[in-house]
Design a protein around this motif. Structure first.
Motif, PDB file in Angstrom:
ATOM      1  N   PHE A 181       0.829  -1.212   0.000  1.00  0.00           N
ATOM      2  CA  PHE A 181       0.000   0.000   0.000  1.00  0.00           C
ATOM      3  C   PHE A 181       0.859   1.256   0.000  1.00  0.00           C
ATOM      4  O   PHE A 181       0.621   2.191  -0.764  1.00  0.00           O
ATOM      5  CB  PHE A 181      -0.943  -0.007   1.200  1.00  0.00           C
ATOM      6  CG  PHE A 181      -1.748   1.252   1.330  1.00  0.00           C
ATOM      7  CD1 PHE A 181      -2.876   1.453   0.543  1.00  0.00           C
ATOM      8  CD2 PHE A 181      -1.385   2.252   2.235  1.00  0.00           C
ATOM      9  CE1 PHE A 181      -3.623   2.622   0.643  1.00  0.00           C
ATOM     10  CE2 PHE A 181      -2.120   3.411   2.346  1.00  0.00           C
ATOM     11  CZ  PHE A 181      -3.239   3.601   1.555  1.00  0.00           C
ATOM     12  N   ARG A 187      -3.826  -0.730  -4.821  1.00  0.00           N
ATOM     13  CA  ARG A 187      -4.784   0.292  -4.405  1.00  0.00           C
ATOM     14  C   ARG A 187      -6.202  -0.247  -4.524  1.00  0.00           C
ATOM     15  O   ARG A 187      -6.474  -1.188  -5.286  1.00  0.00           O
ATOM     16  CB  ARG A 187      -4.640   1.548  -5.265  1.00  0.00           C
ATOM     17  CG  ARG A 187      -3.346   2.312  -5.022  1.00  0.00           C
ATOM     18  CD  ARG A 187      -3.315   2.933  -3.638  1.00  0.00           C
ATOM     19  NE  ARG A 187      -2.070   3.616  -3.364  1.00  0.00           N
ATOM     20  CZ  ARG A 187      -1.806   4.239  -2.227  1.00  0.00           C
ATOM     21  NH1 ARG A 187      -2.718   4.254  -1.262  1.00  0.00           N
ATOM     22  NH2 ARG A 187      -0.642   4.826  -2.040  1.00  0.00           N
ATOM     23  N   THR A 257      -6.598   2.725   3.133  1.00  0.00           N
ATOM     24  CA  THR A 257      -7.089   3.808   2.286  1.00  0.00           C
ATOM     25  C   THR A 257      -8.014   4.735   3.072  1.00  0.00           C
ATOM     26  O   THR A 257      -7.923   5.962   2.970  1.00  0.00           O
ATOM     27  CB  THR A 257      -7.833   3.232   1.069  1.00  0.00           C
ATOM     28  OG1 THR A 257      -6.962   2.370   0.335  1.00  0.00           O
ATOM     29  CG2 THR A 257      -8.323   4.348   0.155  1.00  0.00           C
TER      30      THR A 257
END
Length: 301
Positions: A181, A187, A257
């Protein structure tokens, strides 16, 4: 932010905190999302101008030379906050697991059931709670520790060594996903999200059917359909387990994220507990899938 993944990060409160535009701050305001009435802003500005008039040139110069306040000083979530609180949650998991590993096997089995049911209830409570509660989040972590400790003790008694292997495997997967990541090589793209959602729904349906068949006695295998059927001589559970581990690993990517989005958006510092809770839930899922896969592989020897 990656939607459709961990429901903890997709809750209205955390998502709202990460998507809300920054609110302009009046002088002396340190709280995210809190504004002031126009008259109050004018009063604050007037007071500030008055203070400036009574300062010497040296005092003004020292004030202007100070570095700008960072997220920690303004009460906003930082990566350090998330790391520290995640470590605290995992420590609670370890403490809970240690309890079940030191008591009698019958008591450990009872604590495992209590941990599974109690952890499920608190997971729902913490997911839909309006504001994160550190006490409830730590209570969830401790209960999950009871569950994982009891499960580990049972499976490690049947297949010695799988507990340590599962811990190493979980930490390895976590480290690899974090590195991927941070490097930007993996992603949570919309296409990957669609596949994740489809695969997760399919896995959930299989798990539900498998659980019902085990409860009703339709299959007598300790892992149900996972070991009752084979594909090219390999138990079905191996393929299902690898899929589940992949889903849990990608869920970590989505968690990272969401956390990154929260930090960039200046979410309130209290939501670092929500981030730690979400990571703990995913890591618990990952550990369960790894130790189950290891047990199936050992049972097939």
């Amino acid at each position: 932010m990656a939607l459709g993944g961990n429901p903890i990060f997709n809750g209205k409160n955390f998502r709202g905190a990460t998507q809300a535009p920054p609110v302009p701050q009046a002088y002396g305001q340190n709280y995210y999302g809190q504004g002031r009435a126009p008259g109050s802003v004018m009063d604050a500005q007037s007071g500030w101008m008055s203070q400036q008039q009574h300062m010497t040139n040296d005092q003004l110069q020292q004030m202007y030379n100070r570095p700008a306040a960072g997220p920690a000083e303004t009460g906003r979530m930082t990566f350090d906050d998330v790391i520290v609180k995640t470590a605290i949650c995992l420590a609670a998991v370890v403490v809970g697991a240690a309890v079940t590993l030191t008591v009698s096997l019958s008591l450990a089995s009872m604590l495992m059931i209590v941990g599974a049911l109690g952890g499920f209830v608190l997971a729902l409570v913490n997911t839909f709670k309006k504001q994160p509660s550190p006490a409830l989040i730590l209570a969830y972590a401790a209960l999950e520790g009871f569950f994982l400790g009891g499960l580990t003790r049972i499976l490690d008694g049947m297949y010695p060594g799988v507990g340590l292997q599962a811990v190493i495997g979980t930490l390895s997967v976590f480290a690899v996903t974090l590195v991927l990541f941070k490097s930007g090589k993996v992603r949570a793209t919309p296409k990957a999200m669609r596949f994740f959602m489809i695969a997760t729904i399919g896995y959930a349906v299989f798990a539900l059917i498998n659980m019902v068949m085990m409860w009703t006695g339709a299959v007598d295998s300790p892992f149900g359909l996972r070991t009752s059927f084979e594909i090219f001589g390999i138990p079905l559970g191996v393929f299902i387990g690898l899929l589940a581990i992949g889903l849990a690993a990608f869920s970590l990517i989505m968690d990272f994220t969401s956390i990154e989005a929260g930090v960039r958006a200046g979410a309130p510092e209290r939501f670092s507990w929500t981030a730690a809770f979400g990571l703990t839930v995913t890591l618990v899922w990952l550990y369960v899938e790894i130790i189950r896969l290891l047990a199936i592989l050992r049972g097939d020897d």
